[in-house]
Structures are given as C-alpha cells and as structure tokens.
Scaffold this active site. Structure first.
Site, short mmCIF file in Angstrom:
data_model
loop_
_atom_site.label_atom_id
_atom_site.label_comp_id
_atom_site.label_asym_id
_atom_site.label_seq_id
_atom_site.Cartn_x
_atom_site.Cartn_y
_atom_site.Cartn_z
N CYS A 198 0.83 -1.21 0.00
CA CYS A 198 0.00 0.00 0.00
C CYS A 198 0.88 1.26 0.00
O CYS A 198 1.84 1.35 0.74
CB CYS A 198 -0.92 -0.01 1.22
N CYS A 242 0.49 5.02 6.89
CA CYS A 242 -0.12 4.81 8.20
C CYS A 242 0.91 4.10 9.11
O CYS A 242 1.33 2.98 8.80
CB CYS A 242 -1.38 3.96 8.06
N CYS A 297 0.49 0.40 10.28
CA CYS A 297 0.03 -0.65 9.36
C CYS A 297 1.15 -1.48 8.76
O CYS A 297 2.06 -0.97 8.11
CB CYS A 297 -0.81 -0.03 8.25
N CYS A 348 -16.48 -9.50 5.83
CA CYS A 348 -15.80 -8.24 5.53
C CYS A 348 -14.58 -8.50 4.65
O CYS A 348 -13.77 -9.37 4.97
CB CYS A 348 -15.33 -7.57 6.82
N CYS A 378 -19.50 -6.53 3.76
CA CYS A 378 -18.83 -5.30 4.16
C CYS A 378 -17.50 -5.23 3.41
O CYS A 378 -16.90 -6.26 3.13
CB CYS A 378 -18.60 -5.33 5.67
N CYS A 435 -19.38 1.84 8.98
CA CYS A 435 -18.63 1.14 10.02
C CYS A 435 -17.38 1.98 10.24
O CYS A 435 -16.54 2.09 9.34
CB CYS A 435 -18.28 -0.27 9.54
N ARG A 438 -17.63 -2.99 18.10
CA ARG A 438 -16.87 -4.20 17.78
C ARG A 438 -15.51 -4.21 18.47
O ARG A 438 -14.71 -3.30 18.27
CB ARG A 438 -16.70 -4.34 16.26
#
Ligand code: SAM
Ligand code: DTB
Ligand code: SF4
Length: 322
Positions: free
Chosen positions: A52, A56, A59, A96, A128, A188, A260
């Site tokens: 990616c 972040c 991550c 998801c 999702c 979400c 969650r």
C-alpha cells in the site's frame, strides 16, 4: 433518544468515571437497547494484501515499512466466495473484505470487488468492504451491488491524526464516510487505541463519531497490534481498563450501534475480553487471522462464549441495503 451534541468535557467526564460506575452505566444502556446475550460474529478476509502506498504508522501493509507481510494481488471471486461460504458455515453473519488500497480505482479490479459483494449477498450474509477512499459514484455502485456496510476508520482524533498518517488528511476520511452515507450504505467507523494518543484524543475521536447523524451503525475499537518493522513496533500494549473505558464510553454515546472489539483480542486474556463485552461490545471478528495478524482460534472463542451463555447474533436480513 440518541444525541449528537456531546461536548468533549461531557465525554471526558463519562470516560473518567469510577470504573464500576462506568461499566454499570454502559451495561444498562446496552441492555435497554439490545437486552440479549448475543454477539455478532464477523469474518474478515484480506482480498488484496500489502504494497500500500500510504504511510499509516501502525500498518504492516504499507509498502514503505519493512514487515514480513507478503504482497498478494486481488483474489479471484471464486476463492473469496468459498471463504465466505466457509465463514457462513462457522456461523458468521457478516463477511468483511479488506484491500490494502489508498483508494478505489475504476476498472476491472473494482468490477471484481462488485462481483464479490453480489456473491456474498447471494449467500445470505451481510457484505462489508474496506477499500480505502471512494468517490460518490463508486459508493453508489457498491450500494447497487448490495453492500451492507463500508468500513473506513478515523483511527484517532483530528488533533493526533497528522502524527500517524501524512499521506491523507482527516477531511479525506470524512468525505468518504459522507459518500458512503449518501449512497445508503451503513457506516462502520472506529479507531485504534495505543498509538501514543492522549485520553483527550480518545474522547475527541469518540466525539467526532457521536456527532455523526445518524451514528455509525458499527464502531470497531482496535487495540494496536504493534507489528515489527512498523514505526509503532515498540509501542506498549494498551491496558484492559483503557480498552474497557473507551468501549463503555462508545456504548453510552452511541447506544444503538454495534461496538466491535476488533484487533488485539489475541493479546488479551479471556476475562479481559469478557469485561469488554460487559462494557457494551457486541461484535467481534472471528477466525484465526485478521488481515495479516493473528486472532484467537475459532474453537477457543466458541468455547468461551458457550461457557458464559453468549450466543451468536442471527443475520440482519432487514439491513437497509439488503
Ligand atoms: N486500506 C484501507 C483503509 O486504510 O481504509 C482498508 C484496510 S486498513 C488495513 C483497515 C483498518 O485496519 C485501518 O483503518 C486500521 O484501523 C486497522 N488496522 C490496520 N493495522 C492495524 C494494527 N496494526 N493494529 C490495529 N488496527 C489496525
Ligand atoms: C477494523 O477496524 N479492524 C479490522 C477491520 N476493521 C478491517 C482490521 C484489523 C487489522 C489488524 C492488523 C492486521 O491484521 O493486519
Ligand atoms: Fe494502506 Fe489502509 Fe494500511 Fe493505511 S491502513 S497503509 S491505507 S492498508
């Protein structure tokens, strides 16, 4: 009555209550709105892993961090649907699909994701996705394919955000969330604890979530999984009481949302997880892997829930875009 005008001071006052009062109040709100012993079981699959372009700090999938994550291109529809079928057999009501993308790009890959969404819905599950930033048109295409919910986390407070991510801004996150909402897809949206943020930052993030109208239908609270090779690898683990306080505060501010208990369960004791449930968490990811990091064994989760009388929630067949 749900409120959307909480002040930071009021949220902080709730968050800082004596723990027993806080958990009692959150459990009372939880009982008023759910009144059952059910926990939603969500299954998570990484449909495109690693590589990616974003930065972040938490991550393991950011290309610029030297982690052990192996790049894997977008999976085939067939493979994803067989994983979904397996998850359904194990009792999942929501499937998801996560992709390590900065944003969705129109073309054959997005079309393939739309096929995955149609396929998951055809299996009778909630579908999702979490695919990064979206345009209004892409959100509408996902809605037309039957997507139940879109996961897009704020991760932290507006004040702390630039410490964690520099390749996009808080405004970009809010814009995608608005596109999702406008398309009629459930939102979400939650965050991560344990990234060096202050208690005020946690309350500030909850304030942004609780000021959304309507509230996000689901609010994932993740404990940072500090992965080797990421800039946050050395972060100390967030304590159980800190998790419980944020979960309880989220439950009080957003009484009808699914809260969650997401990443970090593998690092928590069973009792700590149950405390989170008592404080208002009513959804988890199950299965031995989250996206790239570990999660408790399925059999262990089931044994724990059974031993305390927690039952899996049935699928929500009345979800708005079902
Ligand atoms: N790329 C998309 C995005 O960022 O929106 C979707 C996938 S991204 C991995 C989904 C979410 O996973 C992030 O927003 C973050 O909240 C969570 N996450 C990622 N790495 C994590 C970690 N090490 N610990 C806890 N949560 C994490
Ligand atoms: C969310 O809030 N947590 C999930 C899901 N949404 C996509 C992801 C957790 C990822 C934890 C790190 C990993 O396994 O790569
Ligand atoms: Fe990319 Fe999402 Fe990971 Fe950020 S959180 S690096 S956008 S996969």
């Amino acid at each position: 009555m749900t409120r959307h005008d909480w002040t930071l001071d009021a949220i902080r006052a709730i968050h800082d209550m004596p723990l027993l009062d806080l958990v009692y109040r959150a459990a009372t709100v939880h009982r008023e709105h759910f009144g059952d012993n059910k926990v939603q079981l969500c299954s998570l699959l990484s449909i495109k892993t690693g590589g990616c372009p974003e930065d972040c700090k938490y991550c393991p999938q950011a290309a610029r961090h030297r982690t052990e994550v192996k790049y894997q291109g977008l999976m085939d529809v067939g493979e994803v649907l067989s994983a979904a079928r397996e998850a359904r057999e194990a009792g999942a009501t929501r499937f998801c699909m996560g992709a390590a993308w900065r944003e969705v790009k129109d073309g054959p890959q997005f079309d393939r994701v739309l096929d995955m969404v149609r396929g998951v819905k055809a299996l009778g599950m909630e579908a999702c996705c979490t695919l990064g930033m979206l345009s209004d048109t892409q959100a509408r295409q996902l809605a037309d394919a039957g997507l139940t919910a879109y996961n897009h986390n704020l991760d932290t407070s507006p004040e702390h955000y630039a410490e964690i991510i520099s390749t996009r801004g808080y405004g970009d996150r809010l814009k995608t969330l608005q596109s999702v909402r406008d398309a009629g897809i459930q939102v979400c949206c939650g965050g991560i604890l344990g990234m060096g943020e202050s208690i005020d930052d946690r309350c500030s993030m909850l304030q942004v979530l609780a000021s959304m109208t309507p509230h996000p239908e689901s609010v994932p609270i993740n404990a940072l999984v500090a992965v080797d090779g990421t800039p946050l690898e050395g972060q100390e683990r967030v304590s159980t009481t800190e998790m419980v306080r944020v979960i309880a505060t989220a439950r009080i501010l957003m009484p009808t949302s699914m809260v969650r208990l997401s990443a970090g369960r593998l690092q928590m004791s069973e009792e700590a997880q149950l405390l989170c449930v008592m404080a208002g968490a009513n959804s988890i990811f199950f299965g031995e892997k989250l996206l790239t990091t570990g999660n408790p064994e399925y059999a262990e989760d089931m044994r724990l829930f059974e031993s305390v009388g927690i039952r899996p929630l049935e699928p929500d067949v009345h979800a708005p875009s079902a």
